[in-house]
Write an enzyme that holds these catalytic residues in place. Structure first.
Site, short mmCIF file in Angstrom:
data_model
loop_
_atom_site.label_atom_id
_atom_site.label_comp_id
_atom_site.label_asym_id
_atom_site.label_seq_id
_atom_site.Cartn_x
_atom_site.Cartn_y
_atom_site.Cartn_z
N HIS A 1 -64.73 110.30 107.97
CA HIS A 1 -64.29 109.44 108.45
C HIS A 1 -64.72 108.25 108.56
O HIS A 1 -65.66 107.14 108.12
CB HIS A 1 -64.58 109.41 110.40
CG HIS A 1 -63.59 109.03 111.46
ND1 HIS A 1 -63.68 108.58 112.50
CD2 HIS A 1 -62.13 108.34 111.28
CE1 HIS A 1 -63.81 108.45 113.52
NE2 HIS A 1 -62.31 108.05 112.76
N TYR B 1 -64.14 109.41 118.88
CA TYR B 1 -63.70 109.29 119.88
C TYR B 1 -63.87 109.70 121.51
O TYR B 1 -63.63 110.75 121.78
CB TYR B 1 -62.04 110.36 119.47
CG TYR B 1 -61.21 109.77 118.55
CD1 TYR B 1 -61.41 108.60 117.64
CD2 TYR B 1 -60.55 111.28 117.57
CE1 TYR B 1 -60.52 108.68 116.41
CE2 TYR B 1 -59.81 110.60 116.22
CZ TYR B 1 -60.23 108.81 115.79
OH TYR B 1 -59.38 108.88 114.15
#
Length: 305
Positions: free
Chosen positions: A113, A46
């Protein structure tokens, strides 16, 4: 871990969706914890490490016993370029790098992820089973992390990995956009995950902006008919004096079989608003009207981006 039914996703702290202010980002985390949220989720991906760095600054002023922290391995980026690496060595190094950015010495939950990206790389999802997860389980054995999980948009990928590892290897799954007003496909998998002792975290109650008055961003992968159906639903809610964001939040946190629902915001006022909405009972008649309005466009599967 016994986590709050509403959780804080820190992706916004990485300026993923729009520019953010550091002081507001830090305050957003503080407001979340002050409001009773005890689960915070982030990733090195992110903002290409920015979210973890900003979150680390925010956590300096918060007692470690006030929150559980989840971060991820496998997706990265630098200088605007996205990268993926699910190898044992890289994910092991990544855990220690994340702890340094976050200013902590223990990660409560480490997630692989978006495993669908590994499905397109050499070794496919089998590499997650044979290499990625064993590396994280070893860190759990050493006491570096507390629990191990996986995340993905595609529910079938989560199921496949759980089916191909020993029970107890995958302790939780995080799935997004599949338990919200316009798509409740996650409900079909609850029995399976429960049978395998896997905790369930839902994310993106607004379906990445589909369920909002503002409308979807240009990059949103949803097909045009679904976008238009959700826009009709937003207008319907407005006619009833009800923001569709409010109804969407209330609906997503309403299922007791789902441990928690993640939302993300770097705006303290938005955090306060979502906390209030998440503790209200939805208007179930309006929920049904919205679902009828969206109708056959529900459960559309799109590719991750």
């Amino acid at each position: 871990m016994k986590i709050s039914h509403l959780s804080f996703g820190a992706s916004s702290l990485g300026s993923v969706f729009h520019a953010t202010k550091l002081d507001e980002s830090i305050r957003a985390v503080e407001v979340a914890v002050e409001g009773g949220i005890n689960f915070i989720d982030v990733s090195p991906y992110y903002g290409h490490y920015k979210a973890e760095t900003v979150l680390g600054q925010a956590l300096k002023g918060i007692s470690r016993d006030k929150y559980y922290l989840s971060t991820k391995v496998g997706r990265y980026g630098k200088d605007g370029k996205n990268t993926w690496d699910y190898s044992a060595q890289r994910v092991t190094d990544s855990v220690y790098e994340s702890m340094e950015r976050l200013g902590i010495d223990y990660i409560d939950l480490i997630n692989v992820h978006d495993i669908e990206f590994q499905s397109h790389l050499e070794g496919g999802l089998q590499k997650v089973v044979d290499e990625t997860l064993p590396a994280l389980v070893e860190l759990k054995r050493k006491g570096v992390v507390g629990h191990v999980g996986i995340t993905d948009l595609q529910l079938e990928n989560l199921r496949w990995v759980v089916e191909h590892v020993e029970d107890g290897t995958v302790e939780s799954v995080l799935n997004f956009c599949h338990y919200c007003l316009c798509d409740d496909a996650l409900a079909d998998y609850l029995d399976f995950f429960e049978q395998h002792g896997v905790g369930i975290v839902n994310a993106s109650p607004l379906s990445m902006g589909l369920l909002s008055q503002r409308g979807v961003p240009d990059w949103h992968p949803a097909p045009k008919p679904l976008v238009e159906a959700c826009q009709r639903a937003a207008r319907l809610c407005a006619e009833h004096g009800y923001a569709i964001e409010r109804l969407a939040m209330q609906y997503s946190v309403s299922n007791p079989r789902i441990a928690s629902t993640l939302f993300s915001s770097a705006n303290p006022e938005n955090v306060k608003r979502n906390l209030q909405w998440a503790n209200e009972e939805p208007d179930w008649q309006l929920v049904q009207l919205v679902k009828d309005t969206i109708g056959e466009q529900q459960r559309v599967t799109w590719a991750n981006t």
